[in-house]
Design a protein around this motif. Structure first.
Motif, PDB file in Angstrom:
ATOM      1  N   LEU A  58      25.414  29.148 -41.641  1.00  0.00           N
ATOM      2  CA  LEU A  58      25.866  29.038 -42.701  1.00  0.00           C
ATOM      3  C   LEU A  58      27.389  30.036 -42.576  1.00  0.00           C
ATOM      4  N   SER A  59      27.266  30.769 -41.998  1.00  0.00           N
ATOM      5  CA  SER A  59      28.445  31.944 -41.844  1.00  0.00           C
ATOM      6  C   SER A  59      29.359  31.079 -41.188  1.00  0.00           C
ATOM      7  N   SER A  60      29.057  30.049 -40.686  1.00  0.00           N
ATOM      8  CA  SER A  60      30.661  29.699 -39.724  1.00  0.00           C
ATOM      9  C   SER A  60      31.018  28.778 -41.189  1.00  0.00           C
ATOM     10  N   LEU A  61      30.925  28.262 -41.798  1.00  0.00           N
ATOM     11  CA  LEU A  61      31.623  27.754 -42.759  1.00  0.00           C
ATOM     12  C   LEU A  61      32.132  27.715 -43.653  1.00  0.00           C
ATOM     13  N   GLY A  62      32.411  29.336 -42.904  1.00  0.00           N
ATOM     14  CA  GLY A  62      33.316  29.791 -44.670  1.00  0.00           C
ATOM     15  C   GLY A  62      33.232  29.861 -46.043  1.00  0.00           C
ATOM     16  N   VAL A  63      31.830  30.234 -46.662  1.00  0.00           N
ATOM     17  CA  VAL A  63      31.797  30.606 -47.683  1.00  0.00           C
ATOM     18  C   VAL A  63      32.325  31.108 -48.777  1.00  0.00           C
ATOM     19  N   ARG A  64      33.121  31.802 -48.031  1.00  0.00           N
ATOM     20  CA  ARG A  64      34.603  32.598 -49.581  1.00  0.00           C
ATOM     21  C   ARG A  64      35.147  31.508 -49.602  1.00  0.00           C
ATOM     22  N   ASN A  65      35.536  30.963 -48.903  1.00  0.00           N
ATOM     23  CA  ASN A  65      37.044  29.662 -49.666  1.00  0.00           C
ATOM     24  C   ASN A  65      36.139  28.945 -50.102  1.00  0.00           C
ATOM     25  N   PHE A  66      34.915  28.525 -50.797  1.00  0.00           N
ATOM     26  CA  PHE A  66      34.626  27.617 -51.687  1.00  0.00           C
ATOM     27  C   PHE A  66      34.604  27.797 -53.123  1.00  0.00           C
ATOM     28  N   ASP A  67      35.452  27.239 -54.296  1.00  0.00           N
ATOM     29  CA  ASP A  67      35.511  27.461 -54.816  1.00  0.00           C
ATOM     30  C   ASP A  67      33.626  27.685 -56.371  1.00  0.00           C
TER      31      ASP A  67
END
Length: 215
Positions: A58-67
């Motif tokens: 999940l961390s590899s998906l860069g969740v902070r970058n999604f609205d």
């Protein structure tokens, strides 16, 4: 246009992906099952097979970058809860989680969900209201007390104008639009005359609308 992380690609998730594609958003779709991922490939920007209860994945998906992050997992509440919690831990801006029951919603909200959706409950409510009356053609719940209804026009209103009927003042209901043959007319004026082959979109309190249109 928004960037959206969609986790869980069952029937609900697949329909969400299709609609987001129609709306022109960028979607990253995730599921553990390869066949589910393959099914949404035509509708999403990117897709991966993976377990979102795995912190590293999940961390590899860069969740902070999604609205917006949408957790559409419906067949495993534990996975839904863990995924929701991890998303918030990893800095997700806004998390929408699917729930089947009120108790699930409470746990999801306590563990990071910003909003809850109830697909089955909401559809059941719509179906009950829509098909329990011959006068209703559509229904959108806005809150516990307010809603938008598409209804047939009462016969004694035919040929009269919006101004003559004074619907807002007399009934506390706002006429939002008139619809004929699938075409919506949003330019409602006091001089607009009501026709038998039209339906009416009205906004107001449920009790007021039910009283006026005998729902």
């Amino acid at each position: 246009m928004k960037s959206i992380l969609l986790i869980g690609l069952g029937r609900f998730g697949r329909h969400v992906a299709i609609k987001l594609n129609e709306l022109g958003h960028q979607v990253m779709a995730i599921d553990k099952q390869e066949k589910r991922v393959d099914a949404v490939l035509p509708y999403v920007t990117n897709a991966q097979i993976g377990d979102c209860t795995d912190y590293d994945f999940l961390s590899s998906l860069g969740v902070r970058n999604f609205d917006v992050c949408i957790v559409g997992i419906g067949d495993d509440f534990q996975n839904s809860l863990e995924t929701t919690s991890l998303l918030k831990e990893l800095g997700a801006k806004f998390v929408v989680s699917r729930a089947a029951r009120d108790v699930h919603a409470k746990f999801l909200l306590r563990n990071g969900a910003d909003k809850i959706v109830y697909p089955e409950k909401q559809l059941a409510s719509w179906t009950a209201i829509r098909y329990s009356s011959d006068h209703i053609f559509d229904y959108i719940e806005l809150s516990k007390d307010y809603a938008i209804f598409e209804v047939s026009i009462p016969e004694n209103w035919f040929g009269k104008t919006i101004g003559e009927l004074d619907i807002r003042k007399k009934h506390n209901i706002t006429v939002m639009a008139l619809k004929q043959d699938g075409k919506m007319d949003l330019e409602i004026t006091p001089e607009r005359q009501l026709q038998p082959n039209e339906t009416m979109l009205v906004l107001g309190r449920n009790r007021d609308i039910q009283k006026v249109f005998h729902i």
